[in-house]
Design a protein around this motif. Sequence first.
Motif, PDB file in Angstrom:
ATOM      1  N   TYR A 106     -10.541 -13.993 -21.458  1.00  0.00           N
ATOM      2  CA  TYR A 106      -9.797 -15.106 -20.881  1.00  0.00           C
ATOM      3  C   TYR A 106      -9.273 -16.074 -22.208  1.00  0.00           C
ATOM      4  CZ  TYR A 106      -9.630 -13.589 -16.144  1.00  0.00           C
ATOM      5  OH  TYR A 106      -9.397 -12.694 -15.374  1.00  0.00           O
ATOM      6  N   LEU A 132      -5.830 -16.683 -23.156  1.00  0.00           N
ATOM      7  CA  LEU A 132      -4.850 -17.608 -22.468  1.00  0.00           C
ATOM      8  C   LEU A 132      -4.635 -18.794 -23.300  1.00  0.00           C
ATOM      9  CD1 LEU A 132      -5.907 -17.443 -18.674  1.00  0.00           C
ATOM     10  CD2 LEU A 132      -4.348 -16.013 -19.846  1.00  0.00           C
ATOM     11  N   ASN A 177     -10.275 -13.624  -7.352  1.00  0.00           N
ATOM     12  CA  ASN A 177     -10.272 -13.125  -8.571  1.00  0.00           C
ATOM     13  C   ASN A 177      -8.383 -12.840  -8.962  1.00  0.00           C
ATOM     14  OD1 ASN A 177     -12.762 -13.833  -9.086  1.00  0.00           O
ATOM     15  ND2 ASN A 177     -13.289 -11.455  -9.223  1.00  0.00           N
ATOM     16  N   TYR A 218     -18.612 -21.025 -13.561  1.00  0.00           N
ATOM     17  CA  TYR A 218     -19.141 -19.726 -13.013  1.00  0.00           C
ATOM     18  C   TYR A 218     -20.478 -19.619 -13.462  1.00  0.00           C
ATOM     19  CZ  TYR A 218     -14.484 -18.326 -11.361  1.00  0.00           C
ATOM     20  OH  TYR A 218     -13.281 -18.109 -10.931  1.00  0.00           O
ATOM     21  N   GLY A 239     -11.325 -22.421  -7.699  1.00  0.00           N
ATOM     22  CA  GLY A 239     -10.001 -22.385  -6.964  1.00  0.00           C
ATOM     23  C   GLY A 239      -8.655 -22.472  -7.764  1.00  0.00           C
ATOM     24  N   THR A 240      -8.971 -23.096  -8.996  1.00  0.00           N
ATOM     25  CA  THR A 240      -7.777 -23.145  -9.803  1.00  0.00           C
ATOM     26  C   THR A 240      -7.514 -22.094 -10.910  1.00  0.00           C
ATOM     27  OG1 THR A 240      -8.299 -25.616  -9.500  1.00  0.00           O
ATOM     28  CG2 THR A 240      -6.318 -24.832 -11.116  1.00  0.00           C
ATOM     29  N   PRO A 241      -6.391 -21.422 -11.118  1.00  0.00           N
ATOM     30  CA  PRO A 241      -6.254 -20.477 -12.160  1.00  0.00           C
ATOM     31  C   PRO A 241      -6.626 -21.293 -13.450  1.00  0.00           C
ATOM     32  CG  PRO A 241      -4.368 -20.475 -10.700  1.00  0.00           C
ATOM     33  CD  PRO A 241      -5.190 -21.736 -10.354  1.00  0.00           C
ATOM     34  N   LEU A 242      -7.181 -20.409 -14.292  1.00  0.00           N
ATOM     35  CA  LEU A 242      -7.387 -20.890 -15.638  1.00  0.00           C
ATOM     36  C   LEU A 242      -5.976 -21.315 -16.276  1.00  0.00           C
ATOM     37  CD1 LEU A 242      -9.406 -21.860 -17.995  1.00  0.00           C
ATOM     38  CD2 LEU A 242      -9.682 -19.237 -18.660  1.00  0.00           C
ATOM     39  N   LEU A 243      -5.320 -20.587 -16.332  1.00  0.00           N
ATOM     40  CA  LEU A 243      -4.062 -20.959 -16.885  1.00  0.00           C
ATOM     41  C   LEU A 243      -3.457 -22.418 -16.410  1.00  0.00           C
ATOM     42  CD1 LEU A 243      -2.067 -19.972 -19.232  1.00  0.00           C
ATOM     43  CD2 LEU A 243      -0.959 -18.672 -17.351  1.00  0.00           C
ATOM     44  N   ALA A 274      -1.632 -15.949 -11.603  1.00  0.00           N
ATOM     45  CA  ALA A 274      -0.841 -16.873 -12.349  1.00  0.00           C
ATOM     46  C   ALA A 274      -0.534 -16.435 -13.937  1.00  0.00           C
ATOM     47  CB  ALA A 274      -1.646 -18.159 -12.455  1.00  0.00           C
ATOM     48  N   VAL A 275      -1.377 -15.288 -14.479  1.00  0.00           N
ATOM     49  CA  VAL A 275      -1.101 -15.056 -15.739  1.00  0.00           C
ATOM     50  C   VAL A 275       0.224 -14.245 -15.969  1.00  0.00           C
ATOM     51  CG1 VAL A 275      -1.956 -13.849 -17.674  1.00  0.00           C
ATOM     52  CG2 VAL A 275      -3.680 -15.073 -16.245  1.00  0.00           C
ATOM     53  N   MET A 304      -1.089 -19.026 -24.306  1.00  0.00           N
ATOM     54  CA  MET A 304      -0.030 -19.603 -23.476  1.00  0.00           C
ATOM     55  C   MET A 304       0.058 -21.116 -23.822  1.00  0.00           C
ATOM     56  SD  MET A 304       1.198 -17.342 -21.511  1.00  0.00           S
ATOM     57  CE  MET A 304       1.561 -16.441 -23.083  1.00  0.00           C
ATOM     58  N   THR A 357      -6.199 -15.895  -9.051  1.00  0.00           N
ATOM     59  CA  THR A 357      -6.096 -16.825 -10.088  1.00  0.00           C
ATOM     60  C   THR A 357      -5.551 -15.990 -11.340  1.00  0.00           C
ATOM     61  OG1 THR A 357      -8.443 -16.238 -10.525  1.00  0.00           O
ATOM     62  CG2 THR A 357      -7.949 -18.489  -9.564  1.00  0.00           C
ATOM     63  N   ASP A 358      -5.845 -14.752 -11.363  1.00  0.00           N
ATOM     64  CA  ASP A 358      -5.223 -13.839 -12.535  1.00  0.00           C
ATOM     65  C   ASP A 358      -3.900 -13.741 -12.248  1.00  0.00           C
ATOM     66  OD1 ASP A 358      -7.695 -13.476 -13.766  1.00  0.00           O
ATOM     67  OD2 ASP A 358      -8.036 -11.393 -12.856  1.00  0.00           O
TER      68      ASP A 358
END
Lengths: 225, 227
Positions: B159, B162, A156, B102, B64-68, A162-163, B165, A159-160
């Motif tokens: 989220y 985001l 968590n 998720y 595994g990948t950031p949402l951003l 990256a913000v 962005m 991934t956070d």
Amino acid sequence: MDVLSILIDWSPYIIAGIAATLGLVLIALGIGVLLGLPMALGQVYGSRPVRWVIGIYVWFFRGLPILVLLFLFWFGIFPGLGLGDVPAFVVGAVVLGLRGAAYQSQIFRGAIQSISEGQMIAARSLGMSRSTAIRSVILPQAMRIALPGWSNEYPNMLTDSAVCYAIGVAELLTVTSRIVSQTYVTMPIFLAAAVIFIILNYGGLKLLHGLERRIEIPGFGSGAV
Amino acid sequence: MDQAVFIFDILLPALMQGLVITLQLIVFSAPFGLALGIGVATGRQYGGPILSRACKTFVLLIKGTPLLLLLFILYFGLPSIGITLSAFTASVIGFILCNGAYNSEYIRGALISVKDGQMIAAQALGMTRAQAIRNVIMPQALRRAIPGLSNEFIYLIKYSSLAYMITVVELSGAGKNVATKYFIYTETFMVVGIVYLVLVTITTVAVNILEKRVAVPGMSRTSAAQL
């Protein structure tokens, strides 16, 4: 220009970005433990006002999006306190850490509360003080129970982190978008970044699961309590 | 400038416009996120080896990948291979993929928690496997997944910020624009934060009501676990 040579050309920046990302994650996780554990103890054993204050803190930091928290601290609170010169990296790590503490305190709290009350009574009847009992009897068990849940904080947090791109921390995503804007190669660079994040993610989890096995006490699973 | 004037005449009207976009993002993402979650969980639990493996890989990659970064791929990356999405569409797709991955974990956990005997009993009554999943297993599993799914819904609310962005001026973005224009940062982002807290708190209350509403009398979470 092909992707591989771009990645090689930019490798010093990419490595610096990975280091910044991992730095954010490790510092923030550290702040989270240092604040989250006392907060959990306060919520379980503290007086009513202490529990109330911690409850508000947790509600606030879990209720706000990470992006809004970063904006609030980076543009508002840090400059407002006369700390406008603090680098974005520090602000990012502190915000991730303060927010992580709110989440982690709930993991620790659940673990502490899962230890049956008889343990405290038994420890007290052996002549231990309340704080010795917490330190020597409750916490060693509770921390082992908390670890699997705590391990989930790592992905968590990763991934956070990256913000933190939003406030200009030169972490992996920021480096990635800089490479994209310089080379005009988009998709392969983004996908390469995704691969790096995924490796960091599952690699770190693997280490944490190894740690869980190492500190395990035979016959004392979380299911056995 | 008077603080009350700033908050009520300038900030709140701007935030209301942003809030509408935030709610649109959530309303478009959540149902498809739930559907994707159900589909992926079912495929992983009851699908053949290939489908099951594919669903597992999908969840692994998304988690595994950031949402951003996922949003960047959808908005800045896809045009380079000839697919151009509006920022709003890219955000919604990103949220659906993330929310679905998720959600599927909670639904899968709930599917596993329904005892095997139920499937055997349903098939013994002449139902096909698909009918048994749809009419017997899933209704129980979804009820048990409500706490986890509501958590994910709350994450979706937060989220959704985001999207700013990638240029969608939703709630956080509207706040950021006002803050930058008037150089009033702390108050602005505190107010933005309070709006999110209100959204999250309303959701929590609504989920508690929903959970009671759909509860089957006599089938509490504990008694169901004993079946």
